[in-house]
Design an enzyme around this catalytic site. Structure first.
Site, mmCIF file in Angstrom:
data_model
loop_
_atom_site.group_PDB
_atom_site.id
_atom_site.type_symbol
_atom_site.label_atom_id
_atom_site.label_comp_id
_atom_site.label_asym_id
_atom_site.label_seq_id
_atom_site.Cartn_x
_atom_site.Cartn_y
_atom_site.Cartn_z
ATOM 1 N N SER A 50 0.829 -1.220 0.000
ATOM 2 C CA SER A 50 0.000 0.000 0.000
ATOM 3 C C SER A 50 0.857 1.261 0.000
ATOM 4 O O SER A 50 0.386 2.339 -0.330
ATOM 5 C CB SER A 50 -0.902 0.024 1.248
ATOM 6 O OG SER A 50 -1.580 -1.194 1.399
ATOM 7 N N GLY A 63 -4.258 -2.071 -0.777
ATOM 8 C CA GLY A 63 -3.427 -1.752 -1.952
ATOM 9 C C GLY A 63 -3.158 -0.263 -2.056
ATOM 10 O O GLY A 63 -3.707 0.534 -1.296
ATOM 11 N N GLY A 73 -2.499 3.712 -3.711
ATOM 12 C CA GLY A 73 -3.038 4.700 -4.634
ATOM 13 C C GLY A 73 -4.514 5.014 -4.478
ATOM 14 O O GLY A 73 -5.157 4.679 -3.498
ATOM 15 N N CYS A 124 -9.325 -2.030 3.737
ATOM 16 C CA CYS A 124 -8.632 -0.813 3.291
ATOM 17 C C CYS A 124 -8.964 -0.465 1.838
ATOM 18 O O CYS A 124 -10.062 -0.009 1.585
ATOM 19 C CB CYS A 124 -7.141 -0.921 3.579
ATOM 20 S SG CYS A 124 -6.476 0.685 4.024
ATOM 21 N N LEU A 125 -8.055 -0.702 0.906
ATOM 22 C CA LEU A 125 -8.431 -0.402 -0.500
ATOM 23 C C LEU A 125 -9.654 -1.242 -0.886
ATOM 24 O O LEU A 125 -10.553 -0.760 -1.596
ATOM 25 C CB LEU A 125 -7.268 -0.712 -1.446
ATOM 26 C CG LEU A 125 -7.528 -0.314 -2.907
ATOM 27 C CD1 LEU A 125 -7.414 1.201 -3.092
ATOM 28 C CD2 LEU A 125 -6.584 -1.029 -3.864
ATOM 29 N N GLN A 171 -12.681 0.474 0.157
ATOM 30 C CA GLN A 171 -12.972 1.617 -0.725
ATOM 31 C C GLN A 171 -13.572 1.137 -2.049
ATOM 32 O O GLN A 171 -14.536 1.732 -2.562
ATOM 33 C CB GLN A 171 -11.688 2.424 -0.958
ATOM 34 C CG GLN A 171 -11.155 3.057 0.329
ATOM 35 C CD GLN A 171 -9.707 3.497 0.224
ATOM 36 O OE1 GLN A 171 -8.977 3.115 -0.708
ATOM 37 N NE2 GLN A 171 -9.250 4.275 1.188
ATOM 38 N N ASN A 212 -3.497 2.534 7.704
ATOM 39 C CA ASN A 212 -2.594 3.053 6.680
ATOM 40 C C ASN A 212 -3.424 3.427 5.469
ATOM 41 O O ASN A 212 -3.619 2.627 4.555
ATOM 42 C CB ASN A 212 -1.553 1.986 6.294
ATOM 43 C CG ASN A 212 -0.864 2.354 4.999
ATOM 44 O OD1 ASN A 212 -0.757 3.525 4.649
ATOM 45 N ND2 ASN A 212 -0.412 1.360 4.251
ATOM 46 N N GLY A 242 -4.805 6.977 2.880
ATOM 47 C CA GLY A 242 -4.779 8.411 2.581
ATOM 48 C C GLY A 242 -6.076 8.859 1.927
ATOM 49 O O GLY A 242 -6.359 10.037 1.810
ATOM 50 N N PHE A 243 -6.856 7.852 1.477
ATOM 51 C CA PHE A 243 -8.172 8.136 0.903
ATOM 52 C C PHE A 243 -9.225 7.604 1.873
ATOM 53 O O PHE A 243 -8.892 6.850 2.787
ATOM 54 C CB PHE A 243 -8.324 7.484 -0.481
ATOM 55 C CG PHE A 243 -7.412 8.079 -1.532
ATOM 56 C CD1 PHE A 243 -6.111 7.621 -1.683
ATOM 57 C CD2 PHE A 243 -7.842 9.117 -2.343
ATOM 58 C CE1 PHE A 243 -5.258 8.165 -2.630
ATOM 59 C CE2 PHE A 243 -6.989 9.671 -3.310
ATOM 60 C CZ PHE A 243 -5.708 9.191 -3.447
ATOM 61 N N HIS A 290 -6.853 -1.955 9.407
ATOM 62 C CA HIS A 290 -6.159 -3.221 9.158
ATOM 63 C C HIS A 290 -6.313 -4.197 10.316
ATOM 64 O O HIS A 290 -5.455 -4.241 11.207
ATOM 65 C CB HIS A 290 -4.680 -2.957 8.879
ATOM 66 C CG HIS A 290 -4.442 -2.389 7.517
ATOM 67 N ND1 HIS A 290 -4.154 -3.153 6.417
ATOM 68 C CD2 HIS A 290 -4.497 -1.109 7.060
ATOM 69 C CE1 HIS A 290 -4.018 -2.395 5.352
ATOM 70 N NE2 HIS A 290 -4.225 -1.147 5.716
ATOM 71 N N GLU A 317 -5.709 -7.190 10.379
ATOM 72 C CA GLU A 317 -4.611 -8.172 10.378
ATOM 73 C C GLU A 317 -3.394 -7.632 11.104
ATOM 74 O O GLU A 317 -2.403 -8.350 11.320
ATOM 75 C CB GLU A 317 -4.256 -8.577 8.939
ATOM 76 C CG GLU A 317 -3.328 -7.628 8.200
ATOM 77 C CD GLU A 317 -4.019 -6.338 7.721
ATOM 78 O OE1 GLU A 317 -5.240 -6.209 7.910
ATOM 79 O OE2 GLU A 317 -3.328 -5.466 7.160
#
Ligand SMILES: NC(=O)CC[C@H](N)C(=O)O
Length: 370
Positions: free
Chosen positions: A45, A235, A237, A262-263, A266, A304, A306-307, A347, A349
């Site tokens: 990520s 992941g 970006g 996380c990703l 999203q 972790n 940023g979006f 997260h 995990e």
């Protein structure tokens, strides 16, 4: 060797280089965790991100062959106050300096990381260039200008895998060097957008037989495995740029239970008709409080990202907000009972971080059992 960190707004930090000698661009972010720098460096990520650690002494336990969260060090660069050249830990096999050199990652130490972090908190995460080779500010500024940043770009394609792979390892007990691998009860297809290995280990330890597939796998290819459940991984970006992943999840919804992290959270949210936006400086650390709105319990979480998913974008849609970040009231989890899908932004995990949220893996197997 001298090193310099130049931010896109012209701010300069001078320090000493460690790790690889070189030059790298990325989004400059910070992580407040006191431990787990090897897991952080190998979390895909962080691709195209230059990580600043707020904890001042980094490297004190060296590095080891077990604490890799992926196949390589994906962080673009590493910024610390003090790199410890004399690690002391029974598992240590290589100093952080040698590890970064061996993995061609540029590091800088000896800068005022407090000033850098305050700058990012007030001005927002921004693009930066870290160099221990070229030190001329003008040249570095010109190079940095070429770097486009993360917004609107699919960089999952740079970290995902080329072909499917099976994962059979369970969670490792480092003291006894044994793994917890029960007989598998559920077949799970995990879409690897840059997946952390401890997610795979936990799925196996929760009785899942796991096959991981590339980020661009189609819904048809995924369903051909006849899975009891599909997992959407973390992941790098901008999630909104990974349009093929959103389309695939749209095609899977309602056909198979889905769990995302996380990703993955999203992408599931976008597939459910939600929207994402970029936080000012993101959440990265191991002590972020999240309220489970169903149980009322507070979980201390590893984060972790940023979006973020826009809470209001689900208005009128059959999507439940399940977890809330108590630092800034942002969305940390969603669920659609009707479609048998749920996900969290943080997260569970850990690796690194607390284990408060491990129950979500049991929630996933319970969903598949139903
Ligand atoms: N760890 C992740 O999956 C990060 C998700 C996304 N790249 C973000 O920064 O928000």
């Amino acid at each position: 060797m001298k090193a310099v960190l130049l931010l896109e707004d012209g701010t300069v930090f001078e320090g000493r280089g460690f790790g690889a000698k070189g030059c790298t661009c990325g989004e400059v972010v910070f992580n407040t965790s006191m431990t787990g720098y090897q897991e952080i460096l190998t979390d895909p990520s962080y691709h195209e991100q230059i990580i600043t650690m707020t904890y001042p002494l980094i490297g004190n336990v060296g590095t080891n062959p077990d604490d890799w969260e992926s196949r390589k060090v994906f962080a673009a660069g590493f910024v610390v106050k003090e790199n410890c050249p004399y690690p002391s830990n029974w598992r240590n096999q290589q100093t952080l300096d040698a590890y970064l050199k061996a993995n061609n990652v540029v590091g800088i130490e000896g800068i005022d990381t407090r000033r850098l972090v305050r700058h990012i908190r007030t001005q927002g995460a921004m693009r930066g260039i870290l160099s221990s080779s070229e030190l001329g500010i003008k040249k570095l500024a010109a190079t940095l200008q070429e770097y486009p940043g993360l917004v609107g770009r699919d960089i999952v394609k740079d970290v995902t895998v080329a072909k499917p792979y099976e994962w059979t390892e369970g969670v490792l007990d480092v003291l006894t060097n044994t793994q917890d691998v029960p007989a598998p009860k559920y077949k799970v297809v995990a879409i690897d957008y840059g997946m952390k290995r401890n997610i795979l280990r936990l799925l196996v330890s929760h009785g899942c037989e796991v096959v991981a597939v590339p980020a661009k796998a189609s819904a048809k290819e995924i369903l051909a495995h006849k899975p009891d459940g599909v997992f959407l991984s973390n992941g790098p970006g901008d999630p909104a740029a990974v349009t093929y992943a959103v389309e695939t999840v749209k095609a899977l919804l309602g056909k198979v239970p889905i769990f995302g992290i996380c990703l993955g959270h999203q992408i599931l949210s976008l597939a459910l008709g939600g929207a994402t936006y970029k936080l000012k400086f993101g959440h990265r650390g191991a002590n972020h409080p999240v309220k489970n709105l169903r149980t009322g319990k507070i979980e201390i979480t590893s984060q972790n990202h940023g979006f973020c998913v826009d809470l209001d974008s689900f208005k009128g849609k059959d999507v439940e907000l399940t977890h809330l970040n108590l630092n800034d009231n942002t969305c940390e989890g969603i669920r659609s009972d009707k479609l048998g899908a749920f996900a969290v932004q943080y997260h569970p995990e850990a690796s690194p971080g607390p284990h408060d949220a491990r129950y979500l893996f049991t929630d996933f197997t319970a969903l598949m059992a139903r």
